[in-house]
Scaffold this motif. Structure first.
Motif, mmCIF file in Angstrom:
data_model
loop_
_atom_site.group_PDB
_atom_site.id
_atom_site.type_symbol
_atom_site.label_atom_id
_atom_site.label_comp_id
_atom_site.label_asym_id
_atom_site.label_seq_id
_atom_site.Cartn_x
_atom_site.Cartn_y
_atom_site.Cartn_z
ATOM 1 N N ALA A 183 0.807 -1.221 0.000
ATOM 2 C CA ALA A 183 0.000 0.000 0.000
ATOM 3 C C ALA A 183 0.840 1.270 0.000
ATOM 4 C CB ALA A 183 -0.931 -0.001 1.215
ATOM 5 N N LEU A 184 1.937 1.264 0.756
ATOM 6 C CA LEU A 184 2.771 2.461 0.910
ATOM 7 C C LEU A 184 4.243 2.054 0.944
ATOM 8 C CD1 LEU A 184 0.668 4.285 3.654
ATOM 9 C CD2 LEU A 184 0.998 5.091 1.318
ATOM 10 N N PRO A 185 4.798 1.636 -0.174
ATOM 11 C CA PRO A 185 6.190 1.172 -0.184
ATOM 12 C C PRO A 185 7.140 2.230 0.374
ATOM 13 C CG PRO A 185 5.113 0.731 -2.291
ATOM 14 C CD PRO A 185 4.177 1.612 -1.502
ATOM 15 N N ARG A 227 -0.625 9.457 7.023
ATOM 16 C CA ARG A 227 -0.771 8.864 5.688
ATOM 17 C C ARG A 227 -1.145 7.390 5.799
ATOM 18 N NH1 ARG A 227 4.475 8.764 3.013
ATOM 19 N NH2 ARG A 227 3.303 7.730 1.359
ATOM 20 N N ILE A 228 -0.454 6.691 6.683
ATOM 21 C CA ILE A 228 -0.746 5.269 6.870
ATOM 22 C C ILE A 228 -2.172 5.086 7.392
ATOM 23 C CG2 ILE A 228 -0.130 3.221 8.228
ATOM 24 C CD1 ILE A 228 2.800 4.255 8.145
ATOM 25 N N GLY A 229 -2.550 5.906 8.364
ATOM 26 C CA GLY A 229 -3.887 5.774 8.951
ATOM 27 C C GLY A 229 -4.994 6.002 7.952
ATOM 28 N N VAL A 230 -4.859 7.039 7.131
ATOM 29 C CA VAL A 230 -5.883 7.323 6.125
ATOM 30 C C VAL A 230 -5.963 6.191 5.107
ATOM 31 C CG1 VAL A 230 -6.475 8.881 4.221
ATOM 32 C CG2 VAL A 230 -5.750 9.818 6.425
ATOM 33 N N ARG A 231 -4.791 5.689 4.695
ATOM 34 C CA ARG A 231 -4.777 4.612 3.696
ATOM 35 C C ARG A 231 -5.285 3.293 4.275
ATOM 36 N NH1 ARG A 231 -5.408 1.133 1.016
ATOM 37 N NH2 ARG A 231 -4.290 0.295 -0.796
ATOM 38 N N ALA A 232 -5.027 3.043 5.559
ATOM 39 C CA ALA A 232 -5.372 1.743 6.151
ATOM 40 C C ALA A 232 -6.826 1.637 6.556
ATOM 41 C CB ALA A 232 -4.480 1.472 7.369
#
Length: 406
Positions: A183-185, A227-232
């Motif tokens: 998702a977020l390399p 960023r991780i939280g929004v994407r996850a």
């Protein structure tokens, strides 16, 4: 502060051979074993692998006199003394012993890693044991091309890989790294291989830990976690299906009440908090910030930095829950905490218009301390008793912190 180390040596079958006389090592941290292994080689000319802590002269970390079990390798015949009878008795099998804490366990793990690397065309030329304790075992591997080509001086960092082996209650780390890599390399270490329930082979992350980082660096980490939280958030069901622990409101409340029943029965302040926990968490939900992937231990030492690159490591504490837990961990003891929390909140307000992140943080501050107490209580329930001294002081510490926040 340093350590005075005694090694109780066993052979590959686990039979006790004796003990090395004590020697001093400079690093005080009980779980760090590079200098313990080096010291055995320098003082006694033997190669060992440290298996686990047996006892210490102090009831909490770190320093002092420390006794470890260690597996002896190779033909060396050191001058040994008789091992203490209590240390020998503590070598008997235990149901909660980690697989890397048994004779033969580390060798099986490093052989597994060498096989995985061979399938990638890499040959392991040096293995360095870095750490062993109840929460993980870590080795640094140096590799060369299996076709005989050696790395040049500029390229050596990319030819380092790491083994991390964790207990079953951290086994979801592999699933989290797998998801992040897709998702977020680049935000977390690359997972090269895994073997359930806890072996991970990780690509090297160049740089240094951010221990002692100031407000600006912490705000950068909070930005990455946002960023991780929004994407996850939309993928949370997938992560849960892959084993991510669920600490959303109902389960979190149950976990906290169970810990208070065991470790603080009848405490008036904490009992009142437990009685109102469901209402408090319902009020948090009304603030509108979504549950998502939470790192669980977001302090600056769990970030590796080189130039403009920031990589967040150690995802074993990750869970599904409220992202405020990470900003509360990241700002512990910081005079700049209010400004950092406001910066964090502004990002969530932009991502979820109409939400109230600041109120969620205020409501969750004492809950975060109780969650920390629950984490350490779970460790104590799941690890071998001889290593409980790593964590025994942590449960009362976080209960006291929760009281102070009420």
């Amino acid at each position: 502060m340093s350590r005075v180390v005694t090694l109780v040596l066993v052979d590959p079958s686990g039979a006790v051979l004796g003990a090395l006389p004590p020697y001093e090592v400079p690093m005080p941290w009980w779980q760090e074993v590079v200098d313990v292994v080096d010291g055995a080689r320098q003082h006694y000319g033997v190669d060992v692998t440290v298996l686990r802590l047996l006892r210490t002269s102090r009831d909490r970390p770190h320093g002092g006199e420390v006794v470890y079990a260690a597996e002896l390798h190779g033909p060396g015949t050191p001058s040994m003394v008789d091992a203490d009878e209590a240390d020998v008795a503590s070598l008997t099998p235990h149901a909660r012993r980690a697989p890397w804490a048994e004779a033969g366990g580390p060798g099986a793990t490093t052989a597994w890693a060498a096989d995985r690397l061979a399938s990638r065309g890499r040959l392991v030329v040096r293995t360095v044991q870095q750490r062993t304790w109840n929460l993980s075992a870590i080795w640094r591997l140096e590799t060369v091309s299996a076709d005989g080509g050696a790395p040049g001086p500029v390229d050596i960092a990319r030819d380092v890989v790491w083994i991390k082996q964790v207990p079953p209650f951290f086994a979801h780390e592999a699933a989290v790294l797998r998801w992040l890599g897709h998702a977020l390399p680049g935000v977390a270490p690359e997972l090269l291989a895994e073997q359930p329930p806890g072996r991970l082979l990780l690509a090297h992350v160049p740089g240094a830990g951010l221990y002692g980082a100031g407000a600006a660096a912490r705000d950068e980490l909070a930005t990455i976690m946002h960023r991780i939280g929004v994407r996850a958030a939309p993928d949370l069901d997938t992560l849960l299906a892959d084993g991510l622990p669920d600490l959303r409101a109902p389960r979190l409340a149950d976990r906290i009440r169970a810990v208070l029943d065991t470790h603080a029965p009848g405490d008036p302040a904490l009992t009142a908090l437990a009685d109102g926990l469901d209402a408090r968490l319902a009020a948090v939900a009304e603030c509108g910030v979504p549950d998502t992937l939470v790192h669980g231990d977001l302090h600056p030492g769990n970030a590796i930095v080189e130039h403009d690159t920031r990589v967040i490591i150690d995802w074993g504490d990750a869970f599904a829950g409220h992202p405020a837990f990470d900003i509360l961990r990241l700002t512990e003891g910081m005079p700049e905490a209010p400004a950092l929390i406001e910066s964090w909140a502004s990002r969530w307000r932009a991502a979820v218009p109409g939400c109230d992140p600041e109120h969620a943080v205020a409501l969750l501050a004492p809950v975060a301390a109780l969650r920390n107490a629950a984490v350490y209580a779970e460790f104590l329930d799941r690890i071998e008793p001889s290593e409980a001294r790593f964590h025994a002081a942590d449960v009362p510490f976080w209960l006291d912190a929760a009281r102070a926040l009420l």
